[in-house]
Scaffold this motif. Structure first.
Motif, PDB file in Angstrom:
ATOM      1  N   ARG A 179       3.962   4.580 -14.769  1.00  0.00           N
ATOM      2  CA  ARG A 179       2.712   3.843 -14.978  1.00  0.00           C
ATOM      3  C   ARG A 179       2.531   2.802 -13.880  1.00  0.00           C
ATOM      4  N   ILE A 180       1.339   2.766 -13.331  1.00  0.00           N
ATOM      5  CA  ILE A 180       1.056   1.787 -12.282  1.00  0.00           C
ATOM      6  C   ILE A 180       0.823   0.414 -12.889  1.00  0.00           C
ATOM      7  N   PHE A 181       0.038   0.354 -13.936  1.00  0.00           N
ATOM      8  CA  PHE A 181      -0.233  -0.920 -14.595  1.00  0.00           C
ATOM      9  C   PHE A 181       0.536  -0.958 -15.912  1.00  0.00           C
ATOM     10  N   THR A 182       1.631  -1.705 -15.904  1.00  0.00           N
ATOM     11  CA  THR A 182       2.478  -1.791 -17.078  1.00  0.00           C
ATOM     12  C   THR A 182       3.213  -3.124 -17.087  1.00  0.00           C
ATOM     13  N   PHE A 183       3.644  -3.542 -18.268  1.00  0.00           N
ATOM     14  CA  PHE A 183       4.454  -4.747 -18.370  1.00  0.00           C
ATOM     15  C   PHE A 183       5.946  -4.418 -18.299  1.00  0.00           C
TER      16      PHE A 183
ATOM     17  N   ARG B   3       1.150  12.517  -9.158  1.00  0.00           N
ATOM     18  CA  ARG B   3       0.433  13.798  -9.043  1.00  0.00           C
ATOM     19  C   ARG B   3       1.405  14.960  -8.901  1.00  0.00           C
ATOM     20  N   LYS B   4       2.505  14.746  -8.177  1.00  0.00           N
ATOM     21  CA  LYS B   4       3.475  15.813  -7.948  1.00  0.00           C
ATOM     22  C   LYS B   4       4.319  16.090  -9.192  1.00  0.00           C
ATOM     23  N   TYR B   5       4.650  15.042  -9.944  1.00  0.00           N
ATOM     24  CA  TYR B   5       5.473  15.195 -11.143  1.00  0.00           C
ATOM     25  C   TYR B   5       4.743  14.605 -12.349  1.00  0.00           C
ATOM     26  N   PRO B   6       3.748  15.315 -12.864  1.00  0.00           N
ATOM     27  CA  PRO B   6       2.966  14.756 -13.977  1.00  0.00           C
ATOM     28  C   PRO B   6       3.787  14.568 -15.254  1.00  0.00           C
ATOM     29  N   ASP B   7       4.901  15.288 -15.368  1.00  0.00           N
ATOM     30  CA  ASP B   7       5.733  15.125 -16.565  1.00  0.00           C
ATOM     31  C   ASP B   7       6.647  13.897 -16.489  1.00  0.00           C
ATOM     32  N   ARG B   8       6.796  13.303 -15.299  1.00  0.00           N
ATOM     33  CA  ARG B   8       7.640  12.102 -15.134  1.00  0.00           C
ATOM     34  C   ARG B   8       6.845  10.936 -14.558  1.00  0.00           C
ATOM     35  N   LYS B   9       5.617  10.800 -14.974  1.00  0.00           N
ATOM     36  CA  LYS B   9       4.745   9.759 -14.422  1.00  0.00           C
ATOM     37  C   LYS B   9       5.318   8.363 -14.569  1.00  0.00           C
TER      38      LYS B   9
ATOM     39  N   MET C 156       3.595   5.955  -5.272  1.00  0.00           N
ATOM     40  CA  MET C 156       3.590   6.095  -6.732  1.00  0.00           C
ATOM     41  C   MET C 156       2.481   7.050  -7.176  1.00  0.00           C
ATOM     42  N   VAL C 157       1.308   6.939  -6.582  1.00  0.00           N
ATOM     43  CA  VAL C 157       0.205   7.850  -6.925  1.00  0.00           C
ATOM     44  C   VAL C 157       0.580   9.280  -6.557  1.00  0.00           C
ATOM     45  N   TYR C 158       1.176   9.462  -5.363  1.00  0.00           N
ATOM     46  CA  TYR C 158       1.618  10.795  -4.939  1.00  0.00           C
ATOM     47  C   TYR C 158       2.662  11.344  -5.905  1.00  0.00           C
ATOM     48  N   PHE C 159       3.633  10.520  -6.279  1.00  0.00           N
ATOM     49  CA  PHE C 159       4.688  10.947  -7.204  1.00  0.00           C
ATOM     50  C   PHE C 159       4.087  11.370  -8.544  1.00  0.00           C
TER      51      PHE C 159
ATOM     52  N   ILE D  29       0.842  -1.209   0.000  1.00  0.00           N
ATOM     53  CA  ILE D  29       0.000   0.000   0.000  1.00  0.00           C
ATOM     54  C   ILE D  29       0.873   1.255   0.000  1.00  0.00           C
ATOM     55  N   ILE D  30       1.929   1.262   0.816  1.00  0.00           N
ATOM     56  CA  ILE D  30       2.837   2.417   0.853  1.00  0.00           C
ATOM     57  C   ILE D  30       3.504   2.611  -0.510  1.00  0.00           C
ATOM     58  N   TYR D  31       3.924   1.521  -1.113  1.00  0.00           N
ATOM     59  CA  TYR D  31       4.600   1.627  -2.414  1.00  0.00           C
ATOM     60  C   TYR D  31       3.674   2.253  -3.456  1.00  0.00           C
ATOM     61  N   PHE D  32       2.483   1.705  -3.602  1.00  0.00           N
ATOM     62  CA  PHE D  32       1.592   2.224  -4.643  1.00  0.00           C
ATOM     63  C   PHE D  32       1.014   3.586  -4.269  1.00  0.00           C
ATOM     64  N   GLY D  33       0.854   3.861  -2.967  1.00  0.00           N
ATOM     65  CA  GLY D  33       0.442   5.199  -2.534  1.00  0.00           C
ATOM     66  C   GLY D  33       1.502   6.233  -2.869  1.00  0.00           C
TER      67      GLY D  33
END
Length: 142
Positions: free
Chosen positions: A66-70, A58-64, A53-56, A47-51
């Motif tokens: 992907r949460i669901f990726t291969f 939102r904070k850096y939309p130009d360096r997103k 990632m979501v925070y990151f 939960i901390i890891y993916f939380g």
């Protein structure tokens, strides 16, 4: 923060956590407080890891990221320099697996009585991959 999210060591924690949960559940054969506690700690880490990632994202939309990726999170191929580093690291990991997979198969075949050996072998192979990738990336960045 991005370092934590893209670190091969973070992925190693995911791998070790799964191996520990599986191994403890096989050894104990019944669910008890220890397996529940290990599972809860692992779930909190996920939960901390993916939380994070979501925070990151939102904070850096130009360096997103992907949460669901291969594509594994530790790969960073933003420009030709990063692509070259990734190429070198992946080449070393391929060479590692070229020898490590047959060795693991032989070890599992020789020690069939060891119930947890396949899980241990897979975990060691995975950690070896992350270590080789990390050491190559670190060497090239320095």
């Amino acid at each position: 923060m991005e370092r934590f999210l893209r670190s091969p060591f973070t992925m190693s924690v995911f791998l070790i956590g799964l191996a520990v949960i599986y191994s403890v559940s096989i050894v104990l054969e019944q669910r008890n407080y220890m397996t529940t506690a290990i599972f809860i700690v692992y779930a909190i880490f996920v939960i901390i890891y993916f939380g994070t990632m979501v925070y990151f994202n939102r904070k850096y939309p130009d360096r997103k990221i992907r949460i669901f990726t291969f594509i594994p999170y530790e790969l960073k191929e933003e420009d030709e320099g990063h692509q070259y580093i990734t190429y070198r690291a992946c080449r070393k990991v391929y060479i590692y697996y070229y020898f490590a997979i047959p060795a693991a198969i032989v070890a599992v075949a020789l020690f069939r009585e060891a119930e947890l050996l396949p899980v241990i072998a897979l975990t060691v192979l995975g950690i070896g991959q992350y270590f080789i990738f990390w050491s190559e990336v670190k060497k090239l960045y320095e």
